[in-house]
Design an enzyme around this catalytic site. Structure first.
Site, PDB file in Angstrom:
ATOM      1  N   GLU A 198     -10.094   5.496   3.316  1.00 41.68           N
ATOM      2  CA  GLU A 198     -10.538   4.451   3.598  1.00 41.68           C
ATOM      3  C   GLU A 198      -9.812   3.310   3.963  1.00 41.68           C
ATOM      4  OE1 GLU A 198     -10.276   5.035   0.505  1.00 41.68           O
ATOM      5  OE2 GLU A 198      -9.426   3.047  -0.057  1.00 41.68           O
TER       6      GLU A 198
ATOM      7  N   LYS B  58       0.946  -1.150  -0.043  1.00 39.54           N
ATOM      8  CA  LYS B  58       0.032  -0.119  -0.047  1.00 39.54           C
ATOM      9  C   LYS B  58       0.928   1.191  -0.079  1.00 39.54           C
ATOM     10  CE  LYS B  58      -4.247  -1.647   0.255  1.00 39.54           C
ATOM     11  NZ  LYS B  58      -5.055  -1.690  -1.011  1.00 39.54           N
TER      12      LYS B  58
ATOM     13  N   SER C   9       1.693  -9.710  -0.755  1.00 39.19           N
ATOM     14  CA  SER C   9       1.210  -8.341  -0.846  1.00 39.19           C
ATOM     15  C   SER C   9       1.344  -7.753   0.729  1.00 39.19           C
ATOM     16  CB  SER C   9      -0.157  -7.981  -1.144  1.00 39.19           C
ATOM     17  OG  SER C   9      -0.953  -9.008  -0.713  1.00 39.19           O
TER      18      SER C   9
END
Lengths: 401, 260
Positions: free
Chosen positions: A116, A94, A383
């Site tokens: 969010e 991210k 990830s």
């Protein structure tokens, strides 16, 4: 960064029949502003140099490619390569997108970011960048998710962000996005909505993809440098789809490389309690773009279900809908219990605790490896790391006192 | 002349703005909504907007979100919304539906427009559909002879206002605040400028909504706009005192919309 994308959305953000902008008129000016700032920035050597410096010296890129020798035996003996986005600062992919958008926020002269978050990884990354750049930060998170990802809530607050638990609807990621959009519409003058996935209205699907393309660029080069070949398949989990787009994109022109997105199957797609939007949904509009949506016959969004907060979303990025539509990528579901099996196997065979989101991709590779056999080479986007999930996992495996 | 234009023309001839009242179908109940809307009309509402309840109302504040949740929990379906339209339109009241885009696309753009026309509906307001995405909708509304209402916002450039004005029929909906629905104690002076900028681009009536709740606000807006749209205040009135309270609010607002 480059402009040689194979699938570029059109000027209105369409990926074939998907994407576009379905938003209140009040947001159109802000979306135009972001689109303009983004396209100027990626042609500006100063911006690119600043971003690259952050990626190398703050995030720790390039992330390694790890050969998972022991885990291979659960994958039919196939060679398993893990792209280690879990080793990035903040513990997931991210941060790539967040640093790019935080730089854009500064360029646009805005002083406040909102975000969010589902699993909390995007929220933590945003809170991190906000601390670094001196921006005010408010993160919307479904109340249900604040409970199952309590560690990340604490991390965000330690970083100085305000975390707002959202109590409307299903109290998960979908509702956090609704609340963030309501905030944005009211505060758009001062505020950038630092959107965390490749969904939402244009230009977000394209913008977030471009900031995550570094994953696939590095991985493809690492494959060529170390193995002198490309993988047979690239596997990644898909909620909104940002880590999957990030690793897929560079391989799209390599027609021989299969691209496989793993959706959250929850209790099983056949039970109706799942988050497999492409496998089990229908074409519709949610959160500003046309894509696949879990919905009923009246177009009401149906609540998704997944053990993984980060995949528990009834929509999916429009470019994934497009890759499915063209057949370039395949999408398969993996259930909660299958994902947890892979979670345990990777932890105990490689000493790497993956995020539960990522564990879906790991199980997908176990199935695929058995299909393809021991000659196959499978690249998995690892990830995120699973520290945030230890409590959920301990409960799942009955390890709590 | 369409029913909507007749209502604006009548208001203009009476030296006032038209009063437009919103309520979600199925709130407080299916029949209760019909009763409340009739009370609003009896109190002076000229044009009715019936909300199509949607699971993800990103343009709505807490008041309408809660009303919509109640409606959906009551089991309100698109067919019930159309039935509500049929009841109100059969009284002779110009009746629009306000709907987020996905339910319309899911039912089928042509089918939705045709069923609205069959129910006697005058038009549809689509708060999350912009003209850029509306090609199929434009054809469907034209061929079924119903109006399509798009919005302009305080943040709209003159260029965007021109784009919206070129595609809108019936009237133009000017958002009075940057934000979601719900009563506000004060409104920005920028809305008068927005209406003036929109007049440069269109001869259509312009109605102002979002955040408008009191007769005093209605009075201010009526001095420069053709219509005043009130939604959350009716929901609050019904929560407090049912249909009777809705009628009283409409009576007060209908005094407010007179030009002085």
């Amino acid at each position: 960064m480059s402009n040689d994308s194979v699938v570029v959305p059109d000027t209105l953000g369409h990926f074939g029949p998907f994407g576009g902008r379905f938003v209140p008129e009040a947001l159109m000016a802000a979306l135009d502003e972001i689109d303009d700032a983004f396209h100027k920035a990626i042609l500006d050597p100063t911006f690119i140099a600043e971003l690259n410096d952050l990626l190398v010296n703050y995030t720790g890129r390039p992330s390694p490619l790890t050969v998972a020798k022991n885990f291979s035996k659960y994958c039919g003996g196939a060679t398993i390569l893990l792209k280690r986005e879990d080793l990035n600062h903040t513990g997931s992919h991210k941060i790539n997108n967040v640093l790019g958008q935080a730089l854009l926020t500064k360029r646009m002269g805005k002083t406040r970011v909102i975000a969010e978050t589902g699993a909390g990884q995007h929220g933590v990354a945003t809170a991190t960048a906000a601390a670094l750049f001196g921006l005010e930060c408010v993160v919307y998170m479904g109340e249900e998710d604040t409970r199952r990802q309590a560690l990340n809530v604490a991390r965000m607050r330690l970083l100085g962000a305000t975390v707002v638990p959202v109590t409307t609807g299903s109290r998960t990621l979908k509702d956090a996005i609704n609340e963030a959009m309501r905030d944005w519409v009211a505060n758009v003058e001062s505020t950038h909505y630092l959107f965390g996935t490749v969904a939402g209205p244009a230009p977000f699907p394209e913008l977030v993809r471009e900031f995550h393309r570094v994953i696939g660029k590095e991985a493809r080069q690492q494959m060529l440098d170390r193995f002198n070949r490309l993988p047979d398949a690239v596997v990644a989990c898909v909620g909104g789809g940002s880590n999957a787009i990030g690793i897929f994109h560079e391989f799209i022109p390599d027609a021989q490389v299969r691209l496989i997105g793993i959706e959250a199957g929850g209790d099983g797609v056949e039970t109706g309690r799942h988050a497999s939007t492409i496998t089990g949904g229908a074409v519709g509009v949610l959160h500003g773009a046309r894509s696949f949506v879990l919905q009923d016959d009246d177009g009401q969004t149906v609540e998704s279900h997944s053990i993984s907060a980060g995949l528990d979303y009834p929509g999916v990025g429009p470019e994934h809908a497009y890759l499915h539509h063209t057949g370039r990528a395949e999408y398969r579901p993996v259930t909660d219990s299958q994902a947890m099996e892979a979670f345990q196997l990777l932890s105990q065979s490689e000493g790497i605790i993956p995020a539960i989101e990522t564990s879906h991709a790991l199980y997908g590779a176990m199935t695929l490896g058995k299909e393809l056999g021991s000659d196959a080479v499978i690249l998995i986007n690892l990830s995120g790391r699973g520290d945030k999930d230890v409590e959920t996992a301990a409960r799942w495996f009955g390890m709590t006192e | 002349m369409s029913k909507i234009h007749e209502a604006f023309a009548r208001a203009r001839s009476e030296n006032r703005a038209a009063l437009i009242g919103y309520l979600p179908a199925g709130f407080p109940t299916r029949d209760g909504a019909i009763e409340c809307i009739r009370a609003m009309v009896a109190g002076g509402v000229d044009i009715v907007e019936i909300g199509l309840p949607y699971s993800d109302p990103v343009m709505d504040g807490p008041t309408i979100q809660e009303a919509v949740d109640i409606s959906l929990a009551n089991g309100t379906k698109i067919v019930d919304v159309l039935d509500t339209v049929k009841h109100i339109a059969s009284d002779g009241t110009p009746t629009l539906v306000m709907s987020y885009w996905n339910p319309i696309e899911r039912l089928g753009v042509d089918k939705f427009a045709a069923e609205m026309a069959a129910a006697g509906g005058a038009g549809v307001i689509t708060p999350d559909l912009t003209p850029e995405e509306a090609a199929a909708w434009n054809v469907a509304t034209d061929s079924n002879h119903i109006d399509r209402v798009f919005l302009v916002a305080l943040s709209s450039t003159n260029e965007r206002i021109a784009t919206v004005a070129a595609e809108t029929t019936g009237f133009i909906y000017a958002g009075a605040v940057m934000g979601v629905t719900g009563a506000r104690t004060s409104l920005s002076g920028a809305v008068q400028d927005l209406v003036a900028r929109t007049r440069q681009a269109s001869d259509l009536p312009i109605a102002v909504g979002l955040g408008v709740s009191t007769p005093e606000q209605a009075h201010d807006i009526a001095q420069y706009a053709d219509g005043v749209i009130v939604g959350s205040a009716f929901v609050n009135a019904i929560n407090a005192g049912g249909a009777q309270a809705a009628q009283q609010l409409a009576e007060q607002l209908s005094v407010g919309v007179k030009r002085s």
